[in-house]
Motif scaffolding. Structure first.
Motif, PDB file in Angstrom:
ATOM      1  N   ARG A  61       0.964  -1.360  -0.082  1.00 10.65           N
ATOM      2  CA  ARG A  61      -0.087  -0.170  -0.080  1.00 10.65           C
ATOM      3  C   ARG A  61       0.907   1.113  -0.130  1.00 10.65           C
ATOM      4  O   ARG A  61       0.572   2.232  -0.647  1.00 10.65           O
ATOM      5  CB  ARG A  61      -0.769  -0.046   1.237  1.00 10.65           C
ATOM      6  CG  ARG A  61      -2.041  -1.020   1.189  1.00 10.65           C
ATOM      7  CD  ARG A  61      -3.290  -0.679   2.198  1.00 10.65           C
ATOM      8  NE  ARG A  61      -2.424  -0.649   3.467  1.00 10.65           N
ATOM      9  CZ  ARG A  61      -2.620  -2.008   4.374  1.00 10.65           C
ATOM     10  NH1 ARG A  61      -3.097  -3.215   3.954  1.00 10.65           N
ATOM     11  NH2 ARG A  61      -1.887  -1.961   5.304  1.00 10.65           N
ATOM     12  N   LEU A  62       1.874   1.346   0.781  1.00 13.30           N
ATOM     13  CA  LEU A  62       2.837   2.364   0.888  1.00 13.30           C
ATOM     14  C   LEU A  62       3.418   2.732  -0.443  1.00 13.30           C
ATOM     15  O   LEU A  62       3.728   3.780  -0.994  1.00 13.30           O
ATOM     16  CB  LEU A  62       3.691   2.085   1.940  1.00 13.30           C
ATOM     17  CG  LEU A  62       4.886   3.179   2.177  1.00 13.30           C
ATOM     18  CD1 LEU A  62       4.139   4.428   2.387  1.00 13.30           C
ATOM     19  CD2 LEU A  62       5.803   3.028   3.075  1.00 13.30           C
ATOM     20  N   ARG A  63       3.795   1.544  -1.207  1.00 15.36           N
ATOM     21  CA  ARG A  63       4.322   1.792  -2.520  1.00 15.36           C
ATOM     22  C   ARG A  63       3.526   2.396  -3.612  1.00 15.36           C
ATOM     23  O   ARG A  63       3.796   3.175  -4.241  1.00 15.36           O
ATOM     24  CB  ARG A  63       4.944   0.397  -3.111  1.00 15.36           C
ATOM     25  CG  ARG A  63       6.033  -0.072  -2.130  1.00 15.36           C
ATOM     26  CD  ARG A  63       6.469  -1.327  -2.563  1.00 15.36           C
ATOM     27  NE  ARG A  63       7.281  -1.342  -3.894  1.00 15.36           N
ATOM     28  CZ  ARG A  63       8.206  -2.344  -4.410  1.00 15.36           C
ATOM     29  NH1 ARG A  63       8.043  -3.556  -3.979  1.00 15.36           N
ATOM     30  NH2 ARG A  63       8.692  -2.330  -5.465  1.00 15.36           N
ATOM     31  N   ARG A  64       2.303   1.954  -3.604  1.00 11.76           N
ATOM     32  CA  ARG A  64       1.081   2.553  -4.109  1.00 11.76           C
ATOM     33  C   ARG A  64       1.009   4.142  -3.998  1.00 11.76           C
ATOM     34  O   ARG A  64       0.846   5.123  -4.758  1.00 11.76           O
ATOM     35  CB  ARG A  64      -0.140   1.807  -4.005  1.00 11.76           C
ATOM     36  CG  ARG A  64      -0.022   0.440  -4.664  1.00 11.76           C
ATOM     37  CD  ARG A  64      -1.619  -0.116  -4.704  1.00 11.76           C
ATOM     38  NE  ARG A  64      -2.184  -0.292  -3.515  1.00 11.76           N
ATOM     39  CZ  ARG A  64      -2.208  -1.441  -2.816  1.00 11.76           C
ATOM     40  NH1 ARG A  64      -1.320  -2.453  -3.353  1.00 11.76           N
ATOM     41  NH2 ARG A  64      -2.886  -1.519  -1.662  1.00 11.76           N
ATOM     42  N   GLU A  65       1.055   4.421  -2.808  1.00 15.13           N
ATOM     43  CA  GLU A  65       0.990   5.688  -2.318  1.00 15.13           C
ATOM     44  C   GLU A  65       2.082   6.566  -2.975  1.00 15.13           C
ATOM     45  O   GLU A  65       1.823   7.700  -3.306  1.00 15.13           O
ATOM     46  CB  GLU A  65       0.877   5.787  -0.755  1.00 15.13           C
ATOM     47  CG  GLU A  65      -0.322   5.252  -0.052  1.00 15.13           C
ATOM     48  CD  GLU A  65      -0.337   5.382   1.333  1.00 15.13           C
ATOM     49  OE1 GLU A  65       0.665   5.831   1.935  1.00 15.13           O
ATOM     50  OE2 GLU A  65      -1.204   4.763   2.034  1.00 15.13           O
ATOM     51  N   ILE A  66       3.013   5.892  -2.711  1.00 18.59           N
ATOM     52  CA  ILE A  66       4.541   6.706  -3.238  1.00 18.59           C
ATOM     53  C   ILE A  66       4.168   6.843  -4.913  1.00 18.59           C
ATOM     54  O   ILE A  66       4.511   8.073  -5.287  1.00 18.59           O
ATOM     55  CB  ILE A  66       5.735   5.990  -2.988  1.00 18.59           C
ATOM     56  CG1 ILE A  66       6.082   5.911  -1.342  1.00 18.59           C
ATOM     57  CG2 ILE A  66       6.817   6.454  -3.831  1.00 18.59           C
ATOM     58  CD1 ILE A  66       6.957   5.102  -1.033  1.00 18.59           C
ATOM     59  N   LEU A 115       1.943   9.995  -5.107  1.00 19.89           N
ATOM     60  CA  LEU A 115       2.681  11.061  -4.755  1.00 19.89           C
ATOM     61  C   LEU A 115       3.732  11.641  -5.949  1.00 19.89           C
ATOM     62  O   LEU A 115       3.893  12.823  -6.019  1.00 19.89           O
ATOM     63  CB  LEU A 115       3.481  11.006  -3.742  1.00 19.89           C
ATOM     64  CG  LEU A 115       2.641  10.949  -2.306  1.00 19.89           C
ATOM     65  CD1 LEU A 115       3.360  10.635  -1.128  1.00 19.89           C
ATOM     66  CD2 LEU A 115       1.807  12.215  -2.034  1.00 19.89           C
ATOM     67  N   GLY A 116       4.236  10.517  -6.730  1.00 24.56           N
ATOM     68  CA  GLY A 116       5.112  11.018  -7.911  1.00 24.56           C
ATOM     69  C   GLY A 116       4.467  11.996  -8.993  1.00 24.56           C
ATOM     70  O   GLY A 116       5.222  12.836  -9.362  1.00 24.56           O
ATOM     71  N   SER A 117       3.318  11.691  -9.129  1.00 23.72           N
ATOM     72  CA  SER A 117       2.632  12.469 -10.137  1.00 23.72           C
ATOM     73  C   SER A 117       2.338  14.025  -9.639  1.00 23.72           C
ATOM     74  O   SER A 117       2.227  14.850 -10.568  1.00 23.72           O
ATOM     75  CB  SER A 117       1.371  11.942 -10.736  1.00 23.72           C
ATOM     76  OG  SER A 117       0.638  11.726  -9.617  1.00 23.72           O
ATOM     77  N   ILE A 132       9.286  11.991  -0.403  1.00 26.02           N
ATOM     78  CA  ILE A 132      10.736  11.426  -0.097  1.00 26.02           C
ATOM     79  C   ILE A 132      10.934  10.892   1.322  1.00 26.02           C
ATOM     80  O   ILE A 132      11.458  10.061   1.410  1.00 26.02           O
ATOM     81  CB  ILE A 132      11.693  12.723  -0.021  1.00 26.02           C
ATOM     82  CG1 ILE A 132      11.774  13.113  -1.471  1.00 26.02           C
ATOM     83  CG2 ILE A 132      13.026  12.687   0.839  1.00 26.02           C
ATOM     84  CD1 ILE A 132      12.659  14.589  -1.327  1.00 26.02           C
ATOM     85  N   GLN A 133       9.925  11.489   2.048  1.00 28.18           N
ATOM     86  CA  GLN A 133       9.957  10.880   3.435  1.00 28.18           C
ATOM     87  C   GLN A 133       9.164   9.576   3.424  1.00 28.18           C
ATOM     88  O   GLN A 133       9.637   8.523   4.062  1.00 28.18           O
ATOM     89  CB  GLN A 133       8.598  11.572   4.315  1.00 28.18           C
ATOM     90  CG  GLN A 133       9.356  13.206   4.671  1.00 28.18           C
ATOM     91  CD  GLN A 133       8.321  14.027   5.365  1.00 28.18           C
ATOM     92  OE1 GLN A 133       7.336  13.823   5.463  1.00 28.18           O
ATOM     93  NE2 GLN A 133       8.928  15.128   6.102  1.00 28.18           N
ATOM     94  N   ALA A 134       8.151   9.114   2.415  1.00 23.02           N
ATOM     95  CA  ALA A 134       7.469   7.829   2.316  1.00 23.02           C
ATOM     96  C   ALA A 134       8.586   7.130   1.727  1.00 23.02           C
ATOM     97  O   ALA A 134       8.582   5.923   1.845  1.00 23.02           O
ATOM     98  CB  ALA A 134       6.178   8.012   1.282  1.00 23.02           C
ATOM     99  N   ILE A 135       9.485   7.524   0.896  1.00 23.20           N
ATOM    100  CA  ILE A 135      10.392   6.643   0.290  1.00 23.20           C
ATOM    101  C   ILE A 135      11.543   6.008   1.401  1.00 23.20           C
ATOM    102  O   ILE A 135      11.921   4.767   1.390  1.00 23.20           O
ATOM    103  CB  ILE A 135      11.162   7.191  -0.828  1.00 23.20           C
ATOM    104  CG1 ILE A 135      10.082   7.363  -1.887  1.00 23.20           C
ATOM    105  CG2 ILE A 135      12.347   6.383  -1.249  1.00 23.20           C
ATOM    106  CD1 ILE A 135      10.789   8.167  -3.145  1.00 23.20           C
TER     107      ILE A 135
END
Length: 227
Positions: free
Chosen positions: A116-121, A124-126, A139-142
């Protein structure tokens, strides 16, 4: 995020089952003496030898059977101890599986959370190119993702090692269990053979001993008139 791998497959494909553990219980050594006929009296054995002499003598057969009975008693005690040890090992393996099962479930849950965290990142990328706050959050999520993935992969490695240890213990248990069953089969065969010989002996002694009075009455005593 490139190169970050979550090895969920190891949690599923590597799940250890305990083979024969719990699938069957070890049968205790047969209480073989229950089926044995009561022994003839010593006097009756001596009477049988006197009245129906033969080879081997009844007294000699009794001594042989007594020695065989002692051997069977010793073997039964050994077999019971062996079966108790195998049963104890099975209980220990079952207890050892509990924390591994709990850890697998925890890691499956953690793998879902990381996903789920990877999907959120990715989402956020867009926005990161146009939104500075979104960029900082990304950046914090990564950083969080990298730490969680590293911890997760280390936990998977530790779990895999523990499952390998458990698998080795199960293999040892299975070998001990097969040997105990083999000993039980051999014991049962020996016990049946003994009981066959014992029942033949116990049945022949009174028949042989009972022939004495008839044999003595049939023989004329010294000085009997008409001899």
């Amino acid at each position: 995020m490139t190169g970050l791998r979550m090895t969920l497959a190891v949690l599923l494909a590597g799940a250890v089952t305990a083979g024969a553990v719990g699938a069957e219980t070890q049968s205790a050594a047969p209480r073989w003496r229950i089926d044995a006929a009561p022994p003839p009296a010593s006097a009756q054995v001596l009477e049988a030898d006197r009245c129906v002499p033969g080879e081997p003598a009844f007294a000699e057969r009794e001594r042989t059977l007594a020695a065989d009975r002692v051997d069977l008693d010793d073997l039964a005690r050994h077999l019971q101890a062996r079966e108790a040890a195998v049963a104890q090992r099975a209980r220990e393996i079952e207890s050892g599986k509990v924390p591994l099962t709990a850890e697998r479930r925890r890691l499956v849950t953690e793998a879902s959370a990381i996903d789920r965290l990877r999907r959120e990142i990715a989402q956020l990328g867009s926005k990161a190119q146009k939104d500075e706050l979104a960029a900082r959050r990304r950046i914090q999520a990564i950083e969080i993702l990298n730490r969680r993935v590293a911890t997760y992969n280390e936990s998977v490695r530790a779990l895999t090692e523990r499952q390998d240890v458990l698998a080795a213990e199960i293999a040892g248990y299975d070998a001990d269990s097969r040997e105990a069953r083999s000993l039980a089969v051999a014991f049962a065969a020996r016990a049946r053979d003994f009981l066959d010989r014992w029942h033949a002996f116990a049945g022949q002694v009174p028949i042989a001993a009972a022939q004495c009075p008839r044999a003595l009455r049939a023989e004329p005593s010294p000085g009997t008139p008409g001899q």
